[in-house]
Design a protein around this motif. Structure first.
Motif, PDB file in Angstrom:
ATOM      1  N   ALA A 274     -14.949  -9.193   2.874  1.00 21.45           N
ATOM      2  CA  ALA A 274     -14.024  -8.194   2.330  1.00 21.45           C
ATOM      3  C   ALA A 274     -13.991  -8.243   0.814  1.00 21.45           C
ATOM      4  O   ALA A 274     -13.951  -7.204   0.139  1.00 21.45           O
ATOM      5  CB  ALA A 274     -12.625  -8.428   2.890  1.00 21.45           C
ATOM      6  N   ARG A 275     -14.016  -9.442   0.273  1.00 19.83           N
ATOM      7  CA  ARG A 275     -13.984  -9.561  -1.193  1.00 19.83           C
ATOM      8  C   ARG A 275     -15.254  -8.972  -1.810  1.00 19.83           C
ATOM      9  O   ARG A 275     -15.208  -8.312  -2.854  1.00 19.83           O
ATOM     10  CB  ARG A 275     -13.819 -11.032  -1.594  1.00 19.83           C
ATOM     11  CG  ARG A 275     -13.286 -11.211  -3.022  1.00 19.83           C
ATOM     12  CD  ARG A 275     -12.677 -12.586  -3.180  1.00 19.83           C
ATOM     13  NE  ARG A 275     -12.082 -12.777  -4.500  1.00 19.83           N
ATOM     14  CZ  ARG A 275     -10.865 -12.396  -4.846  1.00 19.83           C
ATOM     15  NH1 ARG A 275     -10.100 -11.789  -3.964  1.00 19.83           N
ATOM     16  NH2 ARG A 275     -10.402 -12.618  -6.065  1.00 19.83           N
ATOM     17  N   LYS A 276     -16.393  -9.193  -1.149  1.00 23.30           N
ATOM     18  CA  LYS A 276     -17.659  -8.640  -1.651  1.00 23.30           C
ATOM     19  C   LYS A 276     -17.652  -7.113  -1.565  1.00 23.30           C
ATOM     20  O   LYS A 276     -18.092  -6.425  -2.486  1.00 23.30           O
ATOM     21  CB  LYS A 276     -18.829  -9.206  -0.848  1.00 23.30           C
ATOM     22  CG  LYS A 276     -19.068 -10.694  -1.051  1.00 23.30           C
ATOM     23  CD  LYS A 276     -20.200 -11.184  -0.155  1.00 23.30           C
ATOM     24  CE  LYS A 276     -20.415 -12.681  -0.297  1.00 23.30           C
ATOM     25  NZ  LYS A 276     -21.500 -13.157   0.613  1.00 23.30           N
ATOM     26  N   GLN A 277     -17.180  -6.584  -0.429  1.00 24.01           N
ATOM     27  CA  GLN A 277     -17.128  -5.133  -0.279  1.00 24.01           C
ATOM     28  C   GLN A 277     -16.184  -4.513  -1.306  1.00 24.01           C
ATOM     29  O   GLN A 277     -16.488  -3.474  -1.907  1.00 24.01           O
ATOM     30  CB  GLN A 277     -16.682  -4.762   1.137  1.00 24.01           C
ATOM     31  CG  GLN A 277     -16.545  -3.261   1.364  1.00 24.01           C
ATOM     32  CD  GLN A 277     -16.368  -2.886   2.823  1.00 24.01           C
ATOM     33  OE1 GLN A 277     -17.203  -2.230   3.416  1.00 24.01           O
ATOM     34  NE2 GLN A 277     -15.256  -3.312   3.416  1.00 24.01           N
ATOM     35  N   THR A 278     -15.041  -5.158  -1.533  1.00 23.80           N
ATOM     36  CA  THR A 278     -14.062  -4.646  -2.490  1.00 23.80           C
ATOM     37  C   THR A 278     -14.605  -4.705  -3.912  1.00 23.80           C
ATOM     38  O   THR A 278     -14.381  -3.787  -4.712  1.00 23.80           O
ATOM     39  CB  THR A 278     -12.751  -5.437  -2.396  1.00 23.80           C
ATOM     40  OG1 THR A 278     -12.311  -5.471  -1.033  1.00 23.80           O
ATOM     41  CG2 THR A 278     -11.667  -4.812  -3.250  1.00 23.80           C
ATOM     42  N   ALA A 279     -15.333  -5.771  -4.234  1.00 19.33           N
ATOM     43  CA  ALA A 279     -15.943  -5.884  -5.564  1.00 19.33           C
ATOM     44  C   ALA A 279     -16.931  -4.748  -5.791  1.00 19.33           C
ATOM     45  O   ALA A 279     -17.001  -4.176  -6.889  1.00 19.33           O
ATOM     46  CB  ALA A 279     -16.638  -7.232  -5.717  1.00 19.33           C
ATOM     47  N   PHE A 280     -17.670  -4.379  -4.747  1.00 19.02           N
ATOM     48  CA  PHE A 280     -18.616  -3.266  -4.873  1.00 19.02           C
ATOM     49  C   PHE A 280     -17.873  -1.955  -5.080  1.00 19.02           C
ATOM     50  O   PHE A 280     -18.251  -1.142  -5.926  1.00 19.02           O
ATOM     51  CB  PHE A 280     -19.492  -3.187  -3.620  1.00 19.02           C
ATOM     52  CG  PHE A 280     -20.612  -2.189  -3.737  1.00 19.02           C
ATOM     53  CD1 PHE A 280     -21.853  -2.575  -4.222  1.00 19.02           C
ATOM     54  CD2 PHE A 280     -20.430  -0.854  -3.372  1.00 19.02           C
ATOM     55  CE1 PHE A 280     -22.889  -1.660  -4.346  1.00 19.02           C
ATOM     56  CE2 PHE A 280     -21.445   0.070  -3.500  1.00 19.02           C
ATOM     57  CZ  PHE A 280     -22.691  -0.335  -3.983  1.00 19.02           C
ATOM     58  N   ILE A 281     -16.803  -1.744  -4.318  1.00 19.79           N
ATOM     59  CA  ILE A 281     -15.999  -0.525  -4.483  1.00 19.79           C
ATOM     60  C   ILE A 281     -15.446  -0.450  -5.900  1.00 19.79           C
ATOM     61  O   ILE A 281     -15.464   0.608  -6.545  1.00 19.79           O
ATOM     62  CB  ILE A 281     -14.856  -0.490  -3.448  1.00 19.79           C
ATOM     63  CG1 ILE A 281     -15.426  -0.312  -2.033  1.00 19.79           C
ATOM     64  CG2 ILE A 281     -13.860   0.624  -3.762  1.00 19.79           C
ATOM     65  CD1 ILE A 281     -14.395  -0.475  -0.925  1.00 19.79           C
TER      66      ILE A 281
END
Length: 289
Positions: A274-281
């Motif tokens: 989730a943290r990786k996906q949020t960082a990409f967003i």
């Protein structure tokens, strides 16, 4: 006759006690149930960004990461939500709280059309707090209305991973890891229908309030991904067009997520993913707008 009446009254009293006890157990030990109660009572909140959606957004978007990067955010997504319920929750939020600058809608075509199903369906937990009804509480008491949550309660009792899971700024967070061993099928074409009228309504509400709407397809497991581009335009129910940011593209998903370490279950990310996906967003979408 008096004994019969006494027994009936005793049965009714016990039924009320058991249902009240179950309700308070859920309120205190079911993080998802407690979250819905909490957000239904929000007043004068001043979040710059709200995350909306179902369980893929609930698990997969880290509001605290955005807050750490100077975008005060809260994750309003609810497991099992249909977009009609999301619209209702957003409308209620806007009536009693400050208008956010941005709304990120986590779409979940990776798991099918449930969120954008053409036939709306209710979320019993949301309805209980957002549409309180004494009669419904009598005819459909908590032990019946929320019976499936007993399984979640049991998981908390027997599973250390469930006990250690937390709800942080509305995001369900767990370190549990179940690797994604599924395989991408490039020949499998998946059409996605964005003409649900509630999606148009959500965008219209945001436009009227000058809220920036960001529609993001959440990353799914390898078998659930597609070959659609990162950005594409789609037609809505009202014939207007809008932009979709597609994190569920196979190659993009692989650059963001580690299939061995970042999954909680099929199509649902753990705290690391989730943290990786949020960082990409944040870096590839929000910062560039």
């Amino acid at each position: 006759m008096s004994k019969f009446i006494t027994r009936c009254l005793l049965f009714i009293v016990l039924l009320i006690i058991f249902n009240l006890a179950y309700f308070f157990l859920l309120l205190n030990f079911s993080p998802g149930f407690n979250k819905i109660y909490t957000v239904s009572k929000f007043e004068n909140k001043n979040y710059e960004l709200l995350i909306l959606g179902n369980s893929m957004a609930l698990d997969g978007v880290d509001a605290s990461y955005l807050s750490e990067n100077d975008i005060k955010a809260y994750n309003l997504a609810v497991a099992g939500n249909h977009i009609s319920t999301t619209v209702m929750m957003l409308e209620k939020y806007l009536k009693k709280n400050k208008t956010p600058k941005t709304v990120v809608v986590g779409l979940s075509s990776a798991v099918g059309q449930s969120y954008l199903n053409e036939v709306p369906y209710n979320n019993p937990e949301v309805d209980f707090f957002y549409k309180p009804s004494f009669w419904n509480s009598i005819t459909n008491p908590p032990l019946l209305n929320f019976q499936w949550l007993a399984i979640d309660m049991l998981k908390i009792v027997i599973s250390k991973e469930h006990r250690n899971a937390t709800m942080v700024e509305g995001q369900w967070r767990t370190k549990k890891v179940i690797p994604d061993n599924s395989v991408f099928n490039s020949s499998k074409k998946k059409s996605i229908d964005y003409t649900n009228p509630y999606l148009s309504k959500l965008i219209m509400i945001c436009n009227d309030k000058n809220i920036n709407v960001v529609l993001v397809e959440m990353i799914g497991s390898n078998a659930s991904r597609n070959n659609f581009p990162f950005i594409y335009n789609v037609k809505l129910a009202d014939k207007s067009k809008t932009k979709i940011y597609n994190l569920n593209n196979y190659k993009i998903g692989n650059t963001i997520i580690n299939s061995k370490t970042d999954w909680l279950s099929s199509d649902h990310l753990n705290v690391h993913g989730a943290r990786k996906q949020t960082a990409f967003i944040y870096n590839e979408i929000l910062k560039k707008q």
